[in-house]
Design a protein around this motif. Structure first.
Motif, short mmCIF file in Angstrom:
data_model
loop_
_atom_site.label_atom_id
_atom_site.label_comp_id
_atom_site.label_asym_id
_atom_site.label_seq_id
_atom_site.Cartn_x
_atom_site.Cartn_y
_atom_site.Cartn_z
N HIS A 33 6.53 18.94 -35.46
CA HIS A 33 5.72 18.74 -34.23
C HIS A 33 6.45 17.99 -33.12
CE1 HIS A 33 2.12 17.73 -31.92
NE2 HIS A 33 1.50 19.01 -32.55
N PRO A 34 6.45 18.32 -31.81
CA PRO A 34 6.93 17.72 -30.84
C PRO A 34 6.33 16.21 -30.69
CG PRO A 34 5.17 19.31 -30.14
CD PRO A 34 5.33 19.57 -31.61
N MET A 35 5.16 15.96 -31.04
CA MET A 35 4.62 14.62 -31.06
C MET A 35 5.40 13.56 -31.91
SD MET A 35 3.05 12.29 -29.45
CE MET A 35 1.93 13.58 -28.38
N GLU A 36 5.60 14.01 -33.17
CA GLU A 36 6.31 13.42 -34.22
C GLU A 36 7.94 13.05 -33.66
OE1 GLU A 36 4.16 14.32 -38.28
OE2 GLU A 36 5.94 15.68 -37.46
N ARG A 37 8.39 14.20 -32.94
CA ARG A 37 9.73 13.97 -32.70
C ARG A 37 9.78 12.90 -31.56
NH1 ARG A 37 11.89 20.13 -32.08
NH2 ARG A 37 13.81 18.86 -31.22
N VAL A 38 8.94 13.03 -30.45
CA VAL A 38 8.94 12.08 -29.51
C VAL A 38 8.73 10.24 -30.26
CG1 VAL A 38 7.75 11.09 -27.29
CG2 VAL A 38 8.17 13.48 -27.91
N ILE A 39 7.92 10.39 -31.05
CA ILE A 39 7.48 8.98 -31.73
C ILE A 39 8.95 8.67 -32.50
CG2 ILE A 39 6.34 7.79 -33.41
CD1 ILE A 39 3.98 9.68 -32.90
N ALA A 40 9.69 9.60 -33.17
CA ALA A 40 10.74 9.23 -33.75
C ALA A 40 11.83 8.72 -32.81
CB ALA A 40 11.31 10.29 -34.48
N ILE A 41 11.73 9.40 -31.60
CA ILE A 41 12.76 9.05 -30.48
C ILE A 41 12.52 7.64 -29.94
CG2 ILE A 41 13.49 9.43 -28.31
CD1 ILE A 41 13.30 12.47 -28.88
N VAL A 42 11.26 7.29 -29.99
CA VAL A 42 10.69 5.98 -29.41
C VAL A 42 11.28 4.80 -30.53
CG1 VAL A 42 8.81 4.55 -28.91
CG2 VAL A 42 8.89 6.76 -28.15
N TYR A 43 11.18 5.13 -31.86
CA TYR A 43 11.67 4.25 -32.91
C TYR A 43 12.98 3.91 -32.71
CZ TYR A 43 7.46 4.27 -35.89
OH TYR A 43 6.12 4.16 -36.26
N ASP A 44 13.99 5.29 -32.67
CA ASP A 44 15.19 4.96 -32.49
C ASP A 44 15.57 4.27 -31.01
OD1 ASP A 44 15.79 6.01 -34.97
OD2 ASP A 44 15.78 8.10 -34.01
N GLY A 45 14.67 4.50 -29.88
CA GLY A 45 14.84 3.82 -28.81
C GLY A 45 15.32 2.15 -28.76
N MET A 46 14.58 1.70 -29.48
CA MET A 46 14.74 0.21 -29.52
C MET A 46 16.32 -0.04 -29.98
SD MET A 46 11.25 -1.07 -30.86
CE MET A 46 11.15 0.15 -32.31
N LEU A 47 16.65 0.54 -30.85
CA LEU A 47 18.21 0.33 -31.53
C LEU A 47 19.29 0.78 -30.54
CD1 LEU A 47 20.16 -0.64 -33.37
CD2 LEU A 47 19.57 1.42 -34.98
N ILE A 48 18.97 2.01 -29.74
CA ILE A 48 19.76 2.70 -28.79
C ILE A 48 19.97 1.65 -27.76
CG2 ILE A 48 20.06 4.49 -27.13
CD1 ILE A 48 18.90 6.29 -29.41
N LEU A 49 18.79 1.26 -27.13
CA LEU A 49 18.83 0.26 -25.85
C LEU A 49 19.50 -0.85 -26.38
CD1 LEU A 49 15.05 0.76 -24.79
CD2 LEU A 49 17.15 1.64 -23.62
#
Length: 217
Positions: A33-49
Protein backbone atom coordinates in the motif's frame (compact mmCIF):
# COMPACT_ATOMS: atom_id res chain seq x y z
CA UNK A 1 -32.01 -57.11 33.08
CA UNK A 2 -28.65 -55.44 33.38
CA UNK A 3 -28.51 -52.03 31.90
CA UNK A 4 -26.45 -51.76 28.78
CA UNK A 5 -23.69 -49.18 28.99
CA UNK A 6 -23.48 -46.87 25.96
CA UNK A 7 -20.41 -47.31 23.92
CA UNK A 8 -18.19 -44.32 23.54
CA UNK A 9 -17.73 -43.16 20.01
CA UNK A 10 -14.06 -43.21 19.23
CA UNK A 11 -13.05 -40.58 16.76
CA UNK A 12 -10.48 -41.62 14.26
CA UNK A 13 -7.64 -39.32 13.32
CA UNK A 14 -9.33 -38.62 10.02
CA UNK A 15 -12.50 -37.53 11.85
CA UNK A 16 -10.73 -35.06 14.12
CA UNK A 17 -11.18 -31.45 13.30
CA UNK A 18 -8.53 -30.31 10.90
CA UNK A 19 -6.75 -27.05 11.63
CA UNK A 20 -8.22 -24.08 9.79
CA UNK A 21 -6.65 -23.51 6.43
CA UNK A 22 -5.18 -20.12 5.69
CA UNK A 23 -6.76 -18.28 2.84
CA UNK A 24 -4.55 -17.79 -0.24
CA UNK A 25 -4.54 -14.05 0.37
CA UNK A 26 -2.90 -14.48 3.78
CA UNK A 27 0.05 -16.57 2.58
CA UNK A 28 0.98 -14.79 -0.65
CA UNK A 29 2.66 -11.41 -1.09
CA UNK A 30 0.53 -8.51 -2.26
CA UNK A 31 1.32 -5.11 -3.75
CA UNK A 32 2.40 -2.79 -0.93
CA UNK A 33 0.00 0.00 0.00
CA UNK A 34 1.39 3.49 -0.82
CA UNK A 35 0.84 4.77 2.74
CA UNK A 36 2.91 1.95 4.22
CA UNK A 37 5.65 2.65 1.71
CA UNK A 38 5.75 6.34 2.64
CA UNK A 39 5.87 5.51 6.37
CA UNK A 40 8.77 3.10 5.76
CA UNK A 41 10.63 5.86 3.91
CA UNK A 42 10.06 8.19 6.87
CA UNK A 43 11.55 5.54 9.15
CA UNK A 44 14.60 5.19 6.90
CA UNK A 45 14.77 8.95 6.39
CA UNK A 46 16.16 9.55 9.88
CA UNK A 47 19.13 7.30 9.18
CA UNK A 48 19.56 8.65 5.65
CA UNK A 49 19.60 12.25 6.90
CA UNK A 50 22.29 11.32 9.40
CA UNK A 51 24.40 9.75 6.62
CA UNK A 52 23.90 12.72 4.30
CA UNK A 53 24.79 15.14 7.09
CA UNK A 54 27.99 13.20 7.77
CA UNK A 55 28.93 13.10 4.08
CA UNK A 56 28.09 16.79 3.65
CA UNK A 57 30.18 17.79 6.66
CA UNK A 58 33.22 15.85 5.46
CA UNK A 59 32.94 17.22 1.91
CA UNK A 60 32.46 20.78 3.19
CA UNK A 61 35.62 20.57 5.26
CA UNK A 62 37.58 19.08 2.35
CA UNK A 63 36.19 21.64 -0.09
CA UNK A 64 37.02 24.52 2.23
CA UNK A 65 40.60 23.35 2.65
CA UNK A 66 41.14 22.75 -1.07
CA UNK A 67 39.30 25.65 -2.72
CA UNK A 68 39.21 28.52 -0.24
CA UNK A 69 41.33 30.35 2.25
CA UNK A 70 40.04 29.94 5.77
CA UNK A 71 39.41 33.13 7.69
CA UNK A 72 39.62 33.87 11.37
CA UNK A 73 36.02 35.05 11.99
CA UNK A 74 32.50 34.63 10.60
CA UNK A 75 32.74 37.82 8.51
CA UNK A 76 35.38 36.13 6.35
CA UNK A 77 33.25 33.01 5.74
CA UNK A 78 32.66 32.14 2.09
CA UNK A 79 30.46 29.66 0.27
CA UNK A 80 31.90 26.72 -1.64
CA UNK A 81 32.32 27.15 -5.39
CA UNK A 82 29.29 26.23 -7.48
CA UNK A 83 31.24 23.65 -9.47
CA UNK A 84 32.24 21.89 -6.25
CA UNK A 85 28.64 21.78 -5.04
CA UNK A 86 27.25 20.52 -8.37
CA UNK A 87 29.95 18.09 -9.45
CA UNK A 88 31.33 16.84 -6.13
CA UNK A 89 28.75 17.17 -3.38
CA UNK A 90 25.55 16.40 -5.32
CA UNK A 91 26.90 13.17 -6.93
CA UNK A 92 28.23 12.14 -3.52
CA UNK A 93 24.76 12.50 -2.00
CA UNK A 94 23.28 10.41 -4.82
CA UNK A 95 25.93 7.73 -4.34
CA UNK A 96 25.16 7.70 -0.61
CA UNK A 97 21.51 6.97 -1.35
CA UNK A 98 22.46 4.29 -3.88
CA UNK A 99 24.85 2.70 -1.39
CA UNK A 100 22.27 2.73 1.42
CA UNK A 101 19.37 1.26 -0.52
CA UNK A 102 21.51 -0.91 -2.79
CA UNK A 103 23.18 -2.64 0.14
CA UNK A 104 19.86 -3.57 1.74
CA UNK A 105 17.97 -4.35 -1.48
CA UNK A 106 20.74 -6.63 -2.76
CA UNK A 107 21.05 -8.55 0.50
CA UNK A 108 17.49 -9.01 1.71
CA UNK A 109 15.23 -6.74 -0.31
CA UNK A 110 14.41 -4.73 2.82
CA UNK A 111 15.72 -1.67 4.59
CA UNK A 112 15.22 -1.18 8.33
CA UNK A 113 11.99 0.75 7.76
CA UNK A 114 10.70 -1.79 5.25
CA UNK A 115 11.43 -4.60 7.69
CA UNK A 116 9.10 -2.98 10.23
CA UNK A 117 6.18 -3.00 7.78
CA UNK A 118 7.07 -6.31 6.10
CA UNK A 119 7.81 -4.68 2.75
CA UNK A 120 10.22 -6.14 0.23
CA UNK A 121 11.52 -4.76 -3.07
CA UNK A 122 12.31 -7.20 -5.89
CA UNK A 123 12.47 -7.11 -9.66
CA UNK A 124 9.62 -8.28 -11.89
CA UNK A 125 11.02 -11.82 -11.84
CA UNK A 126 10.84 -11.91 -8.05
CA UNK A 127 14.62 -11.80 -7.52
CA UNK A 128 16.64 -9.43 -5.36
CA UNK A 129 17.92 -6.33 -7.11
CA UNK A 130 21.40 -5.91 -8.54
CA UNK A 131 23.45 -2.74 -8.13
CA UNK A 132 22.37 -1.62 -11.58
CA UNK A 133 18.70 -2.17 -10.84
CA UNK A 134 19.02 -0.39 -7.50
CA UNK A 135 20.66 2.61 -9.16
CA UNK A 136 17.98 2.70 -11.85
CA UNK A 137 15.19 2.54 -9.27
CA UNK A 138 16.64 5.38 -7.19
CA UNK A 139 17.07 7.59 -10.26
CA UNK A 140 13.48 6.80 -11.27
CA UNK A 141 12.28 7.79 -7.78
CA UNK A 142 14.15 11.11 -8.07
CA UNK A 143 12.80 11.93 -11.53
CA UNK A 144 9.48 13.49 -10.54
CA UNK A 145 10.88 15.50 -7.58
CA UNK A 146 13.63 16.83 -9.89
CA UNK A 147 11.21 17.82 -12.64
CA UNK A 148 8.86 19.48 -10.16
CA UNK A 149 11.72 21.40 -8.53
CA UNK A 150 12.85 22.66 -11.95
CA UNK A 151 9.32 23.82 -12.74
CA UNK A 152 9.13 25.48 -9.32
CA UNK A 153 12.39 27.32 -9.91
CA UNK A 154 11.04 28.64 -13.21
CA UNK A 155 7.88 29.91 -11.52
CA UNK A 156 9.64 31.55 -8.59
CA UNK A 157 13.37 31.67 -7.91
CA UNK A 158 12.92 30.78 -4.27
CA UNK A 159 14.53 27.92 -2.40
CA UNK A 160 11.32 27.33 -0.45
CA UNK A 161 9.31 26.99 -3.65
CA UNK A 162 11.85 24.54 -5.06
CA UNK A 163 11.73 22.37 -1.94
CA UNK A 164 7.94 22.39 -1.88
CA UNK A 165 7.85 21.48 -5.56
CA UNK A 166 10.27 18.61 -5.01
CA UNK A 167 8.13 17.37 -2.10
CA UNK A 168 5.07 17.49 -4.36
CA UNK A 169 6.93 15.36 -6.91
CA UNK A 170 7.85 12.87 -4.18
CA UNK A 171 4.22 12.55 -3.08
CA UNK A 172 3.11 12.21 -6.71
CA UNK A 173 5.20 9.03 -7.02
CA UNK A 174 2.93 7.31 -4.49
CA UNK A 175 -0.36 9.02 -5.31
CA UNK A 176 0.18 7.50 -8.75
CA UNK A 177 -0.33 4.06 -7.11
CA UNK A 178 -3.97 4.89 -6.47
CA UNK A 179 -4.63 5.38 -10.19
CA UNK A 180 -2.43 2.61 -11.55
CA UNK A 181 -4.30 -0.63 -12.27
CA UNK A 182 -1.67 -2.76 -10.52
CA UNK A 183 -0.97 -0.29 -7.74
CA UNK A 184 2.57 0.47 -8.94
CA UNK A 185 4.47 3.67 -8.18
CA UNK A 186 6.28 5.72 -10.79
CA UNK A 187 9.67 4.26 -9.87
CA UNK A 188 8.24 0.73 -10.06
CA UNK A 189 7.18 1.19 -13.67
CA UNK A 190 10.33 2.98 -14.81
CA UNK A 191 12.75 0.49 -13.21
CA UNK A 192 10.78 -2.76 -13.71
CA UNK A 193 10.78 -3.43 -9.98
CA UNK A 194 8.03 -3.86 -7.40
CA UNK A 195 7.54 -3.46 -3.64
CA UNK A 196 5.54 -6.24 -1.99
CA UNK A 197 3.78 -6.65 1.33
CA UNK A 198 5.09 -9.93 2.73
CA UNK A 199 2.85 -12.25 4.80
CA UNK A 200 3.78 -12.96 8.39
CA UNK A 201 4.30 -16.67 7.73
CA UNK A 202 7.00 -15.92 5.16
CA UNK A 203 8.56 -12.88 6.76
CA UNK A 204 12.31 -13.31 6.98
CA UNK A 205 14.38 -11.33 9.43
CA UNK A 206 16.64 -8.67 7.95
CA UNK A 207 19.87 -10.03 9.37
CA UNK A 208 18.82 -13.61 8.56
CA UNK A 209 18.39 -12.48 4.97
CA UNK A 210 21.92 -11.08 5.01
CA UNK A 211 23.30 -14.36 6.33
CA UNK A 212 21.33 -16.52 3.89
CA UNK A 213 22.44 -14.39 0.95
CA UNK A 214 26.06 -14.72 2.08
CA UNK A 215 25.82 -18.52 2.46
CA UNK A 216 24.25 -18.93 -0.98
CA UNK A 217 27.29 -17.40 -2.68
Amino acid sequence: MPKSTPKRAVKSKSQRRAPPQRSPESVEPTIAHPMERVIAIVYDGMLILALLFLVGTVLTVIGTLLTMQTGTDSAQAQSLPRWYQNFIMTPSFVLTLVGFYGMFWRRGGQTLGMQTWRLKTVNNAGHLLTWGQSFKRILAACLMPLLCSIIGSLIASSRTVMLLSAFFGFIFNYVFCLFNRRGLAVQDMLSNTITLKMPKVEQEGLWRGFRNRKKSK
